[in-house]
Design a protein around this motif. Structure first.
Motif, mmCIF file in Angstrom:
data_model
loop_
_atom_site.group_PDB
_atom_site.id
_atom_site.type_symbol
_atom_site.label_atom_id
_atom_site.label_comp_id
_atom_site.label_asym_id
_atom_site.label_seq_id
_atom_site.Cartn_x
_atom_site.Cartn_y
_atom_site.Cartn_z
ATOM 1 N N GLY A 122 -0.723 -35.653 0.344
ATOM 2 C CA GLY A 122 -1.632 -36.579 1.002
ATOM 3 C C GLY A 122 -2.016 -36.112 2.393
ATOM 4 N N MET A 123 -1.031 -35.605 3.135
ATOM 5 C CA MET A 123 -1.324 -35.095 4.478
ATOM 6 C C MET A 123 -2.227 -33.867 4.411
ATOM 7 N N THR A 124 -1.941 -32.988 3.467
ATOM 8 C CA THR A 124 -2.757 -31.780 3.325
ATOM 9 C C THR A 124 -4.204 -32.142 3.054
ATOM 10 N N ALA A 125 -4.420 -33.164 2.234
ATOM 11 C CA ALA A 125 -5.779 -33.609 1.942
ATOM 12 C C ALA A 125 -6.483 -34.129 3.191
ATOM 13 N N LEU A 126 -5.704 -34.638 4.131
ATOM 14 C CA LEU A 126 -6.274 -35.186 5.364
ATOM 15 C C LEU A 126 -6.444 -34.137 6.462
ATOM 16 N N THR A 127 -6.083 -32.885 6.177
ATOM 17 C CA THR A 127 -6.139 -31.845 7.207
ATOM 18 C C THR A 127 -7.506 -31.738 7.887
ATOM 19 N N PRO A 128 -8.635 -31.716 7.146
ATOM 20 C CA PRO A 128 -9.934 -31.628 7.842
ATOM 21 C C PRO A 128 -10.151 -32.755 8.847
ATOM 22 N N TYR A 129 -9.686 -33.956 8.502
ATOM 23 C CA TYR A 129 -9.859 -35.093 9.402
ATOM 24 C C TYR A 129 -8.907 -34.990 10.596
ATOM 25 N N CYS A 130 -7.703 -34.465 10.332
ATOM 26 C CA CYS A 130 -6.757 -34.258 11.428
ATOM 27 C C CYS A 130 -7.297 -33.233 12.419
ATOM 28 N N VAL A 131 -7.951 -32.202 11.903
ATOM 29 C CA VAL A 131 -8.538 -31.180 12.771
ATOM 30 C C VAL A 131 -9.632 -31.785 13.631
ATOM 31 N N ARG A 132 -10.485 -32.597 13.024
ATOM 32 C CA ARG A 132 -11.569 -33.233 13.792
ATOM 33 C C ARG A 132 -11.002 -34.145 14.873
ATOM 34 N N ALA A 133 -9.974 -34.916 14.515
ATOM 35 C CA ALA A 133 -9.369 -35.814 15.500
ATOM 36 C C ALA A 133 -8.754 -35.031 16.640
ATOM 37 N N SER A 134 -8.119 -33.905 16.329
ATOM 38 C CA SER A 134 -7.505 -33.077 17.362
ATOM 39 C C SER A 134 -8.555 -32.512 18.307
ATOM 40 N N ARG A 135 -9.667 -32.071 17.760
ATOM 41 C CA ARG A 135 -10.707 -31.481 18.606
ATOM 42 C C ARG A 135 -11.391 -32.507 19.485
ATOM 43 N N ARG A 136 -11.383 -33.757 19.034
ATOM 44 C CA ARG A 136 -12.037 -34.808 19.827
ATOM 45 C C ARG A 136 -11.127 -35.373 20.906
#
Length: 403
Positions: free
Chosen positions: A157-171
């Protein structure tokens, strides 16, 4: 060639094949967290025989409250999810093509070993029952085998959320993890606070994803270079203070793992104590990264780290089987100290520690064959894959008490 010379030659070969850009510190942290899983289950879990000689789950934590701090050290899933997030963001960044293709590859690497161990156990159960192993022992063993596998589902589940985690980190940088720990705090207040009696029990499940995703998000931020040494120091201090306050002021259970007979648990699903410990562990890992990396420049230390990382899913999936491979035959002999005897004495702790090398040896032996499940199943036909899936599902139904 002597054994020391062979080990030295192997270490030299591994060193020669290691790319210069390899982040040895992150691999070392992953290996440490991996070894903590079997060490924790082997030391904090035990058996007690019933009147018929069948084995039931037991824990020394039920008798020795002072043993709880050991779980603070051995509960290193925060570190595992931290380095998991770090590695995932690097892998995601290197991938060329649709995110779905990247995700399917990651899921397949996690799923093959899980399917393998559950299918094998589905075949073993009737054989062991026919050999005279009591049904209670088989159900106890099945529960232990499937117990660590919840991690794989959460990790997928976390792996599937990786793209969103990356976006949140960059913001927002490291602040991307703040809403996750805040969410866990709100749920804990509802289920443990003044309105606890009016709150349905299922509400605790809302902590399942954010409680573990917190450390993964920190790992993504780390991989994105949004957390440095200053952030590591803040995480270490803040996590330690919160952890202490939850124990001393808010009277959270001291053990990081479930204790038989206790109503409250910190890990299933996670309470606020889990991200607090994960924050402290993550901060320490970030601060020690350079020192660990320098230490692992030594081939003799680096070689076992590589071997452990290459066998990660085998260790996770089969370590309970290794313990059962010793305990189930011993149950026919009666009470064996540290193995089938009740974990209610200091003698049991010493005896169990003496059994650890035996469990480790059995795991290495099992791993020689079980590692095949980690490799791509290129020669497996569709029929064999379907059969493995059916067997795994049947075992899961039995282990979860649904049949």
């Amino acid at each position: 060639m002597s054994a020391p010379a062979a080990r030295k030659a192997l270490a030299a070969r591994i060193e020669a094949r290691t790319p210069a850009h390899r982040d040895r510190a992150v691999d070392g942290l992953r290996a440490l967290a991996l070894l903590a899983v079997p060490a924790g289950h082997w030391m904090l879990g035990g058996f007690t025989p019933d009147d018929g000689g069948a084995l039931r789950n037991a824990s020394p934590l039920a008798s020795f409250g002072f043993f709880a701090p050991v779980s603070w050290v051995l509960q290193m899933l925060g570190i595992f999810f931290l380095v998991g997030g770090y590695a995932s963001v690097l892998s995601y960044r290197r991938h060329r093509g649709p995110a779905g293709t990247w995700l399917r590859g990651r899921i397949a690497r996690l799923g093959r070993p899980v399917l393998g161990v559950t299918a094998v156990w589905a075949l073993l159960l009737p054989v062991l029952y026919a050999a005279g192993v009591p049904g209670t022992t088989l159900r106890t063993g099945s529960t232990l085998v499937i117990q660590p596998l919840w991690f794989v589902g959460v990790y997928v589940g976390m792996t599937a959320l990786t793209p969103y985690c990356v976006r949140a980190s960059r913001r927002t940088g490291a602040w991307a993890a703040a809403p996750l720990i805040a969410s866990v705090a709100v749920v804990d207040f509802l289920r443990y606070g003044p309105y606890a009696e009016a709150v349905p029990s299922w509400l605790s499940l809302l902590n399942l994803l954010p409680g573990w995703l917190f450390a993964y998000q920190l790992g993504v931020c780390w991989g994105e270079k949004r957390i440095g040494r200053r952030g590591g120091a803040v995480l270490l201090a803040g996590g330690a203070v919160l952890f202490a306050a939850l124990l001393v002021v808010f009277h959270y259970p001291a053990s990081m793992v479930g204790v038989p007979g206790e109503v409250r648990t910190n890990s299933h699903p996670p309470s606020l104590l889990v991200p607090a410990l994960a924050a402290a562990q993550s901060g320490a890992a970030i601060l020690l990264r350079d020192r660990i990396g320098r230490l692992l420049r030594r081939p003799a230390l680096w070689a076992p780290v590589v071997v452990i990382n290459l066998s990660a899913m085998t260790i996770l999936c089969w370590h309970q089987t290794a313990m059962l491979a010793a305990a189930v035959p011993a149950s026919f002999l009666g009470t064996v100290p540290g193995l089938t005897g009740a974990p209610d004495s200091l003698g049991w702790i010493l005896a169990r520690a003496a059994w650890l090398p035996v469990f480790a040896g059995l795991l290495i032996l099992i791993g020689r064959y079980a590692r095949a499940f980690e490799a791509p199943w290129e020669n497996a036909t569709a029929v064999r894959r379907a059969a493995a899936g059916v067997l795994a599902a049947g075992f899961a139904v039995f282990a979860l008490g649904l049949a």
